[in-house]
Design a protein around this motif. Structure first.
Motif, PDB file in Angstrom:
ATOM      1  N   GLY A   1     -41.980  17.145 -47.763  1.00  0.00           N
ATOM      2  CA  GLY A   1     -42.477  18.396 -48.316  1.00  0.00           C
ATOM      3  C   GLY A   1     -43.880  18.706 -47.841  1.00  0.00           C
ATOM      4  N   VAL A   2     -44.603  19.426 -48.676  1.00  0.00           N
ATOM      5  CA  VAL A   2     -45.946  19.892 -48.335  1.00  0.00           C
ATOM      6  C   VAL A   2     -46.901  19.503 -49.462  1.00  0.00           C
ATOM      7  N   VAL A   3     -48.051  18.977 -49.092  1.00  0.00           N
ATOM      8  CA  VAL A   3     -49.042  18.586 -50.093  1.00  0.00           C
ATOM      9  C   VAL A   3     -49.444  19.801 -50.928  1.00  0.00           C
ATOM     10  N   GLU A   4     -49.323  19.653 -52.237  1.00  0.00           N
ATOM     11  CA  GLU A   4     -49.681  20.709 -53.176  1.00  0.00           C
ATOM     12  C   GLU A   4     -51.124  20.562 -53.653  1.00  0.00           C
ATOM     13  N   SER A   5     -51.505  19.316 -53.966  1.00  0.00           N
ATOM     14  CA  SER A   5     -52.868  19.048 -54.438  1.00  0.00           C
ATOM     15  C   SER A   5     -53.186  17.584 -54.181  1.00  0.00           C
TER      16      SER A   5
ATOM     17  N   VAL B   1     -45.765  16.351 -45.105  1.00  0.00           N
ATOM     18  CA  VAL B   1     -45.722  14.898 -45.238  1.00  0.00           C
ATOM     19  C   VAL B   1     -44.349  14.461 -45.731  1.00  0.00           C
ATOM     20  N   CYS B   2     -44.100  13.166 -45.599  1.00  0.00           N
ATOM     21  CA  CYS B   2     -42.894  12.584 -46.177  1.00  0.00           C
ATOM     22  C   CYS B   2     -43.207  11.146 -46.548  1.00  0.00           C
ATOM     23  N   GLY B   3     -42.295  10.529 -47.294  1.00  0.00           N
ATOM     24  CA  GLY B   3     -42.531   9.152 -47.697  1.00  0.00           C
ATOM     25  C   GLY B   3     -41.472   8.642 -48.641  1.00  0.00           C
ATOM     26  N   MET B   4     -41.749   7.456 -49.181  1.00  0.00           N
ATOM     27  CA  MET B   4     -40.856   6.809 -50.132  1.00  0.00           C
ATOM     28  C   MET B   4     -41.673   6.375 -51.341  1.00  0.00           C
TER      29      MET B   4
ATOM     30  N   SER C   1     -37.530  18.435 -39.042  1.00  0.00           N
ATOM     31  CA  SER C   1     -37.304  19.255 -40.233  1.00  0.00           C
ATOM     32  C   SER C   1     -37.489  18.422 -41.490  1.00  0.00           C
ATOM     33  N   HIS C   2     -37.691  19.104 -42.621  1.00  0.00           N
ATOM     34  CA  HIS C   2     -37.803  18.394 -43.889  1.00  0.00           C
ATOM     35  C   HIS C   2     -36.525  17.620 -44.186  1.00  0.00           C
TER      36      HIS C   2
ATOM     37  N   GLY D   1     -34.054  12.467 -44.753  1.00  0.00           N
ATOM     38  CA  GLY D   1     -32.815  11.764 -44.509  1.00  0.00           C
ATOM     39  C   GLY D   1     -32.951  10.471 -43.737  1.00  0.00           C
ATOM     40  N   VAL D   2     -33.937  10.365 -42.871  1.00  0.00           N
ATOM     41  CA  VAL D   2     -34.022   9.185 -42.013  1.00  0.00           C
ATOM     42  C   VAL D   2     -34.637   7.988 -42.730  1.00  0.00           C
TER      43      VAL D   2
END
Length: 315
Positions: free
Chosen positions: A79-83, A97-100, A127-128, A133-134
């Motif tokens: 997604g995208v950093v909101e704050s 960004v992405c993560g777990m 893509s998001h 997914g990966v």
């Protein structure tokens, strides 16, 4: 914010969408607006309290004795950093960004709070949906093939469950590392596994693993249908059996040429996988993408055992 909430263990219909309080970032955290999250076998296990044999007592302590301690499931996100919270200096609102999230879970929601150290930047070419997914299947496949078996050129690798989230990544990563790959799957997914780069494909509905005459340097079981005895029968004299799905007894007794356990969640590995996706080396297989309102149906698809690759939910 809207989130998929699980307030009791049970079938897929225990998951429902509700309004919950939006998270705020603490020191060292970021809040991410989730554009995509995976619904995985791990999510389904927690929701149903259906853990590998022997793990139930420990899992109930971790995840909740009578009901899920974390009512919002989901362990991967993009997604995208909101704050950002205090002490976060290398990320800013608007960053992709992405993560777990590990045991914190919480990604099946419009917003998720997570330590800034547990996110990586998503390349613009990815893509998001592909980023989310990966991560789950990719990190598991990478850990077992690279870290537990040192797969490289000249090795022969058998991937049991080659069309799933872990298996589809394992086929491609093993080929990327230079191995000769055999994928085991059902009739419906033979063509897909070939497209992913498998040198050979075994349709287990026609040729059960017990009837295979070949022997392999590495056997990776991603679905839990092999045990140490049946898996060792498929190995070369110096071969290694990797059990990505194992019960407690198999896990504690794994030694020598049998290796099991869980994969660590390391940002460096996420970045490596994302770079491979961005370069077109690694294809993220997506079974379907659904809106948050259809998350119960996504759980049902996972429970069916026929999921191909990943299921993505878009909050």
């Amino acid at each position: 914010m809207r989130a998929a909430v699980v307030q009791r263990y049970g079938a897929p219909d225990v998951v429902h969408v509700a309004e919950v309080a939006a998270p705020r970032p603490r020191a060292g955290e970021v809040v991410v607006r989730v554009h995509a999250a995976a619904v995985t076998a791990a999510d389904a296990r927690i929701r149903a309290a259906r853990f590998p044999r022997g793990f139930a007592p420990v899992a109930r302590v971790l995840f909740g004795l009578r009901r899920p301690r974390r009512s919002i499931l989901g362990g991967t996100f993009s997604g995208v950093v909101e704050s950002v919270g205090p002490d976060v200096t290398d990320l800013a609102p608007g960053d992709a960004v992405c993560g777990m999230t590990g045991l914190r879970l919480g990604t099946h929601a419009e917003l998720v709070a997570t330590p800034a150290t547990r996110v990586v930047r998503t390349p613009p070419q990815v893509s998001h949906e592909d980023a989310a997914g990966v991560l789950f299947g990719g990190t598991t496949a990478l850990h077992f093939l690279r870290d537990r078996a040192s797969v490289g050129p000249g090795r022969t690798v058998l991937v049991n469950g080659a069309s799933g989230a872990v298996g589809s990544n394992a086929v491609q990563l093993a080929r990327h590392f230079g191995a000769e790959v055999t994928g085991v799957t059902s009739t419906a997914n033979v063509a897909l596994v070939r497209e992913l780069g498998a040198d050979h494909v075994v349709d287990y509905t026609r040729t059960p693993l017990a009837q295979l005459d070949e022997r392999y340097d590495v056997v990776l079981d991603t679905v839990g249908t092999l045990d140490p005895a049946s898996g060792r029968r498929l190995l070369t004299p110096d071969g290694v059996l990797l059990l990505a799905v194992a019960d407690l007894w198999q896990t504690v007794t794994s030694r020598g040429n049998v290796r099991s356990g869980s994969a660590p969640e390391r940002p460096a590995d996420w970045s490596l996988l994302l770079d491979l996706v961005a370069a077109g080396t690694l294809r993220v297989v997506v079974d379907r993408t659904v809106p948050l309102d259809d998350v119960a149906a996504a759980h049902a698809r996972v429970d069916s055992g026929h999921k191909v690759g990943n299921i993505i939910v878009r909050p």
